[in-house]
Motif scaffolding. Structure first.
Motif, PDB file in Angstrom:
ATOM      1  N   ALA A  15     -24.706 -37.768  -3.183  1.00 25.13           N
ATOM      2  CA  ALA A  15     -25.522 -39.015  -2.744  1.00 25.13           C
ATOM      3  C   ALA A  15     -24.287 -40.042  -3.506  1.00 25.13           C
ATOM      4  O   ALA A  15     -23.874 -41.113  -2.830  1.00 25.13           O
ATOM      5  N   ARG A  16     -23.628 -39.734  -4.594  1.00 28.44           N
ATOM      6  CA  ARG A  16     -22.563 -40.552  -5.253  1.00 28.44           C
ATOM      7  C   ARG A  16     -21.286 -40.750  -4.298  1.00 28.44           C
ATOM      8  O   ARG A  16     -20.862 -41.775  -3.933  1.00 28.44           O
ATOM      9  N   VAL A  17     -20.922 -39.769  -3.708  1.00 26.76           N
ATOM     10  CA  VAL A  17     -19.797 -39.386  -2.776  1.00 26.76           C
ATOM     11  C   VAL A  17     -20.181 -40.528  -1.444  1.00 26.76           C
ATOM     12  O   VAL A  17     -19.358 -41.354  -1.227  1.00 26.76           O
ATOM     13  N   VAL A  92     -17.176 -35.329  -9.673  1.00 26.92           N
ATOM     14  CA  VAL A  92     -17.593 -35.859  -8.332  1.00 26.92           C
ATOM     15  C   VAL A  92     -16.428 -35.723  -7.309  1.00 26.92           C
ATOM     16  O   VAL A  92     -16.744 -36.046  -6.198  1.00 26.92           O
ATOM     17  N   TYR A  93     -15.090 -35.686  -7.797  1.00 25.98           N
ATOM     18  CA  TYR A  93     -14.050 -35.570  -6.974  1.00 25.98           C
ATOM     19  C   TYR A  93     -13.648 -34.291  -6.576  1.00 25.98           C
ATOM     20  O   TYR A  93     -12.672 -34.061  -5.935  1.00 25.98           O
ATOM     21  N   LEU A  94     -14.404 -33.224  -7.050  1.00 23.96           N
ATOM     22  CA  LEU A  94     -13.917 -32.012  -6.554  1.00 23.96           C
ATOM     23  C   LEU A  94     -13.992 -31.838  -5.147  1.00 23.96           C
ATOM     24  O   LEU A  94     -13.145 -30.997  -4.435  1.00 23.96           O
ATOM     25  N   ALA A 114      -2.637 -38.424  -1.462  1.00 27.66           N
ATOM     26  CA  ALA A 114      -4.077 -38.168  -1.728  1.00 27.66           C
ATOM     27  C   ALA A 114      -4.219 -37.422  -3.302  1.00 27.66           C
ATOM     28  O   ALA A 114      -5.002 -37.742  -4.101  1.00 27.66           O
ATOM     29  N   GLN A 115      -3.490 -36.449  -3.367  1.00 28.93           N
ATOM     30  CA  GLN A 115      -3.465 -35.679  -4.462  1.00 28.93           C
ATOM     31  C   GLN A 115      -2.836 -36.284  -5.724  1.00 28.93           C
ATOM     32  O   GLN A 115      -3.520 -36.529  -6.761  1.00 28.93           O
ATOM     33  N   TYR A 116      -2.098 -37.141  -5.479  1.00 27.03           N
ATOM     34  CA  TYR A 116      -1.433 -38.178  -6.517  1.00 27.03           C
ATOM     35  C   TYR A 116      -2.452 -39.107  -6.967  1.00 27.03           C
ATOM     36  O   TYR A 116      -2.548 -39.328  -8.210  1.00 27.03           O
ATOM     37  N   GLU A 117      -3.300 -39.678  -6.336  1.00 28.41           N
ATOM     38  CA  GLU A 117      -4.442 -40.507  -6.670  1.00 28.41           C
ATOM     39  C   GLU A 117      -5.548 -39.699  -7.411  1.00 28.41           C
ATOM     40  O   GLU A 117      -6.196 -40.046  -8.235  1.00 28.41           O
ATOM     41  N   LEU A 118      -5.845 -38.394  -6.553  1.00 32.15           N
ATOM     42  CA  LEU A 118      -6.955 -37.575  -7.334  1.00 32.15           C
ATOM     43  C   LEU A 118      -6.809 -36.950  -8.704  1.00 32.15           C
ATOM     44  O   LEU A 118      -7.533 -37.234  -9.329  1.00 32.15           O
ATOM     45  N   THR A 119      -5.345 -36.583  -8.875  1.00 26.80           N
ATOM     46  CA  THR A 119      -5.335 -36.007 -10.053  1.00 26.80           C
ATOM     47  C   THR A 119      -5.303 -37.096 -11.225  1.00 26.80           C
ATOM     48  O   THR A 119      -5.323 -36.787 -12.490  1.00 26.80           O
ATOM     49  N   GLN A 120      -5.484 -38.457 -10.873  1.00 29.33           N
ATOM     50  CA  GLN A 120      -5.115 -39.258 -11.812  1.00 29.33           C
ATOM     51  C   GLN A 120      -6.834 -39.783 -12.162  1.00 29.33           C
ATOM     52  O   GLN A 120      -6.981 -40.810 -12.759  1.00 29.33           O
ATOM     53  N   ARG A 121      -7.649 -39.280 -11.612  1.00 26.11           N
ATOM     54  CA  ARG A 121      -9.096 -39.275 -11.687  1.00 26.11           C
ATOM     55  C   ARG A 121     -10.003 -38.076 -12.005  1.00 26.11           C
ATOM     56  O   ARG A 121     -11.046 -38.001 -12.532  1.00 26.11           O
ATOM     57  N   PHE A 122      -9.413 -36.848 -11.547  1.00 24.21           N
ATOM     58  CA  PHE A 122      -9.944 -35.398 -11.853  1.00 24.21           C
ATOM     59  C   PHE A 122      -8.779 -34.324 -12.059  1.00 24.21           C
ATOM     60  O   PHE A 122      -8.160 -34.544 -13.039  1.00 24.21           O
TER      61      PHE A 122
END
Length: 369
Positions: A15-17, A92-94, A114-122
């Motif tokens: 739901a959050r996604v 939530v980012y898994l 995308a992974q550069y951004e994701l790894t800074q959040r998860f």
């Protein structure tokens, strides 16, 4: 009994996604996405839940991967403020990580962004492995650049994503066979200012030592001369499994290479007969019966009997100590015999040994009834 981890990854996650995506892409079909994402959800464990959400994203985001990835990146919340990943909120980012791994293998540049951004959040330690296998040289070059990134989370991805034995992830067989490319990356990170990164470096080296023990000890030997306190910690943490195995080179590097001249007295488990679910306490006296002072590293190895009746050793840390001639020290360790996902107990006689600088000394045993 601890609550299952999947309970922290409930229906509120998809739901959050959907909410985040709708904020940047109002045409996203949230209702249809949620219907697919939560089908049979309650029966799934955490990782399958995340993979199901990722596949629902694949069905309802634009078919063009680059456009879909751009939407996901645009929907991301703020970067992590803490230097270490804590709590379940970032999970939530898994699904986003699994989406990149499953749908993005044909678009290297977009997936790297995308992974550069994701790894800074998860973290992107799971998805980056797909690209290490498909584009090994290109991905290693990118990771080499990221080793100098201002973000602690990007730098940690360099070491954590290249671990040959990363938990919850497929092994990197090429690096099990030849860890040289990974060692070159760890060389860049061994003195990172953040413990979060240095711990990952140590864990990666520990992984490497499981398949290539000489590469582990050779690297640690090169890192020790003139090492800072922080780098010495990395070396020690990297050698922990090798020490438990009694690797003589690892013990020598840590200053415990000398064959001990000691006596073990009054070794006992209390109670001697115990039930599954209870705990048991080991005690002993260790005496230096040599003629000079000794530096000693002492562990307890218990040969737990498995369902097939065969023993499976487990090493418990005890103590590091220096003993003068005829000096003794008391050792004690309480061990839980509760059932764990990582260790299941069975009835039978369980033998134990003290490991003193890697040398086994009989320590009796106990019986589970």
């Amino acid at each position: 009994m601890a609550e299952p981890l999947k309970n922290s990854f409930g229906r509120d996650v998809p739901a959050r996604v959907a909410e985040m995506i709708r904020a940047v892409e109002p045409t996203f079909p949230a209702a249809a996405f949620l219907s697919d994402a939560v089908a049979g959800y309650d029966d799934l464990e955490l990782t399958p839940r995340a993979r199901q959400i990722a596949r629902a994203l694949g069905h309802h985001l634009p078919r063009d991967y680059r456009r879909a990835a751009e939407i996901l990146v645009s929907s991301l919340g703020p970067k992590l403020e803490d230097s270490e990943l804590t709590g379940m909120a970032p999970f939530v980012y898994l699904p986003h990580v699994f989406f990149v791994a499953e749908y993005g293998a044909d678009d290297f540049e977009m997936s790297m962004r995308a992974q550069y951004e994701l790894t800074q959040r998860f973290t992107a330690e799971f998805s980056i492995r797909v690209f290490l296998e498909r584009y090994p040289q290109e991905t290693l070059e990118r990771l080499r650049d990221w080793a100098g990134d201002p973000s602690v989370h990007v730098r940690r991805l360099v070491s954590e994503g290249t671990r040959p034995h990363l938990p919850w992830a497929p092994r990197l067989r090429a690096f099990q066979d030849d860890p040289t490319p990974v060692l070159a990356l760890l060389e860049l990170l061994k003195d990172d200012p953040e413990l979060y990164v240095r711990r990952s470096v140590a864990n990666n080296l520990n992984d490497i030592g499981k398949d290539n023990p000489a590469a582990l000890t050779d690297t640690c030997r090169q890192w020790l001369p003139g090492a800072s306190v922080e780098r010495r910690w990395v070396v020690r943490h990297a050698l922990r499994s090798a020490v438990k195995r009694g690797d003589p080179q690892a013990l020598e590097l840590l200053g415990f290479g000398a064959v001990p001249t000691v006596a073990v007295r009054a070794a006992a488990f209390t109670p001697e007969f115990v039930a599954i679910g209870d705990s048991i306490t080991f005690t002993a006296e260790l005496e230096n019966d040599g003629t000079s002072a000794q530096q000693l590293l002492v562990d307890l190895r218990v040969h737990f009997v498995k369902a097939n009746g065969k023993p499976s050793p487990k090493v418990f840390k005890l103590k590091e100590l220096a003993l003068e001639p005829r000096e003794s020290a008391r050792l004690a360790k309480t061990i839980s015999l509760a059932q764990h996902t990582t260790r299941t107990h069975y009835p039978g006689r369980h033998r134990a040994e003290l490991l003193v600088n890697g040398s086994p000394k009989d320590a009796g045993g106990f019986e589970i009834r």
